[in-house]
Design a protein around this motif. Structure first.
Motif, PDB file in Angstrom:
ATOM      1  N   ASP A  40     -22.941 -56.671  -4.037  1.00  0.00           N
ATOM      2  CA  ASP A  40     -22.596 -58.000  -4.548  1.00  0.00           C
ATOM      3  C   ASP A  40     -21.329 -58.531  -4.177  1.00  0.00           C
ATOM      4  O   ASP A  40     -21.116 -59.644  -4.122  1.00  0.00           O
ATOM      5  N   GLY A  41     -20.394 -57.635  -3.664  1.00  0.00           N
ATOM      6  CA  GLY A  41     -19.160 -58.228  -2.859  1.00  0.00           C
ATOM      7  C   GLY A  41     -18.912 -58.284  -1.532  1.00  0.00           C
ATOM      8  O   GLY A  41     -18.110 -58.237  -0.832  1.00  0.00           O
ATOM      9  N   GLY A  42     -20.248 -57.884  -0.834  1.00  0.00           N
ATOM     10  CA  GLY A  42     -20.199 -57.908   0.475  1.00  0.00           C
ATOM     11  C   GLY A  42     -20.307 -56.395   0.893  1.00  0.00           C
ATOM     12  O   GLY A  42     -20.115 -55.426   0.232  1.00  0.00           O
ATOM     13  N   VAL A  43     -20.590 -56.370   2.181  1.00  0.00           N
ATOM     14  CA  VAL A  43     -20.585 -54.693   2.859  1.00  0.00           C
ATOM     15  C   VAL A  43     -19.251 -54.159   2.623  1.00  0.00           C
ATOM     16  O   VAL A  43     -19.064 -53.188   2.147  1.00  0.00           O
ATOM     17  N   ASP A  44     -18.152 -54.943   2.747  1.00  0.00           N
ATOM     18  CA  ASP A  44     -16.972 -54.307   2.539  1.00  0.00           C
ATOM     19  C   ASP A  44     -16.660 -53.945   1.074  1.00  0.00           C
ATOM     20  O   ASP A  44     -15.746 -52.877   1.056  1.00  0.00           O
ATOM     21  N   GLN A  45     -17.293 -54.455   0.339  1.00  0.00           N
ATOM     22  CA  GLN A  45     -16.958 -53.863  -1.203  1.00  0.00           C
ATOM     23  C   GLN A  45     -18.171 -53.142  -1.685  1.00  0.00           C
ATOM     24  O   GLN A  45     -18.150 -52.632  -2.961  1.00  0.00           O
ATOM     25  N   GLY A  46     -19.106 -52.874  -0.904  1.00  0.00           N
ATOM     26  CA  GLY A  46     -20.496 -52.278  -1.209  1.00  0.00           C
ATOM     27  C   GLY A  46     -20.227 -50.970  -1.407  1.00  0.00           C
ATOM     28  O   GLY A  46     -19.540 -49.935  -0.890  1.00  0.00           O
ATOM     29  N   VAL A  47     -21.321 -50.378  -2.032  1.00  0.00           N
ATOM     30  CA  VAL A  47     -21.495 -48.812  -2.586  1.00  0.00           C
ATOM     31  C   VAL A  47     -22.852 -48.644  -2.424  1.00  0.00           C
ATOM     32  O   VAL A  47     -23.521 -49.093  -3.255  1.00  0.00           O
ATOM     33  N   ALA A  48     -23.239 -47.518  -1.880  1.00  0.00           N
ATOM     34  CA  ALA A  48     -24.705 -47.061  -1.784  1.00  0.00           C
ATOM     35  C   ALA A  48     -24.860 -45.825  -2.588  1.00  0.00           C
ATOM     36  O   ALA A  48     -23.755 -44.927  -2.490  1.00  0.00           O
ATOM     37  N   ILE A  49     -25.790 -45.437  -3.368  1.00  0.00           N
ATOM     38  CA  ILE A  49     -26.042 -44.251  -4.018  1.00  0.00           C
ATOM     39  C   ILE A  49     -27.235 -43.421  -3.509  1.00  0.00           C
ATOM     40  O   ILE A  49     -28.115 -43.965  -3.251  1.00  0.00           O
ATOM     41  N   LEU A  50     -26.812 -42.100  -2.843  1.00  0.00           N
ATOM     42  CA  LEU A  50     -28.009 -41.432  -2.125  1.00  0.00           C
ATOM     43  C   LEU A  50     -28.117 -40.133  -3.139  1.00  0.00           C
ATOM     44  O   LEU A  50     -27.119 -39.337  -3.315  1.00  0.00           O
TER      45      LEU A  50
END
Length: 238
Positions: A40-50
């Motif tokens: 939502d905030g772009g790749v720089d602010q992004g978080v992935a859950i793995l």
């Protein structure tokens, strides 16, 4: 740990997130192999859950920009990605894997020190807490306030620095900044520290216990030890 193969490739997590999860999500193909990707905030602010390969329910919260670990100064900058808040939101994914809801005290977030990790991409372990740790924290809760202090009882054989945080979801809190600003010498040596945030309830309101440990040649710096990747608590409570 992520998997035995990850020990041979310290960039394994980064390759998964950067090379697969993010491009798949951006192409409208879903987050796989991740469980979730928030850009939502772009790749720089992004978080992935793995989903970690270890344990039935363990999740990893991983920034979608390149951040090596707890020692990376980007995590103390104003625009640090909200990895702890996203990690806590992954509690629902842990519960879905276990097929049951868990009290907030049963779930914790942990980031290991630079010297006690296998991966060079920052990741927060989201999983059940070890039952002895849960019991010790419940007994100790009344002694906690907003100052970091060394605990008077060990957790998994280690004496942790601890403090409380009054927050429901860590959206309004930066745990790593609290460590850097609150523990003497931590800001200059963040890589030597590990940090855990464990769900708690203080005076009937939701909060967290923050726990910090310092790496030494003998042990320490591995807050993941406070978690139980087999999730025994999910089988022992109604």
């Amino acid at each position: 740990m992520f998997a035995a193969s990850a020990h041979a490739d310290p960039n394994a997590l980064w390759r998964i997130v950067h090379g697969a999860c993010v491009p798949h999500f951006e192409a409208g193909l879903g987050p796989k192999p991740c469980e979730r990707v928030d850009l939502d905030g772009g790749v720089d602010q992004g978080v992935a859950i793995l989903k970690d390969l270890v344990g039935p329910a363990q999740m990893l919260a991983i920034p979608t920009r390149r951040i090596t670990g707890i020692e990376d100064p980007q995590m103390l900058a104003p625009d640090a990605p909200p990895v702890f808040a996203e990690a806590w939101s992954a509690k629902t994914l842990v519960e879905a894997r276990l097929g049951r809801a868990l009290p907030r005290e049963a779930v914790g977030l942990a980031i290991n020190s630079k010297w006690a990790r296998s991966q060079d991409q920052l990741h927060v372990h989201v999983d059940c807490m070890a039952i002895p740790v849960m019991k010790a924290l419940a007994d100790y809760a009344s002694a906690l306030d907003v100052q970091w202090r060394a605990m008077t009882v060990p957790l998994q054989g280690r004496i942790y620095f601890a403090r409380r945080v009054d927050s429901a979801d860590l959206v309004d809190v930066a745990p790593l900044k609290l460590l850097a600003d609150g523990v003497d010498g931590a800001r200059a040596n963040m890589g030597a520290y590990s940090l855990a945030a464990v769900g708690a309830v203080f005076d009937g309101k939701p909060g967290f216990v923050l726990l910090a440990d310092h790496f030494s040649l003998e042990a320490g710096g591995h807050a993941e030890d406070l978690e139980d990747h087999d999730c025994a608590i999910a089988r022992s409570t109604p």
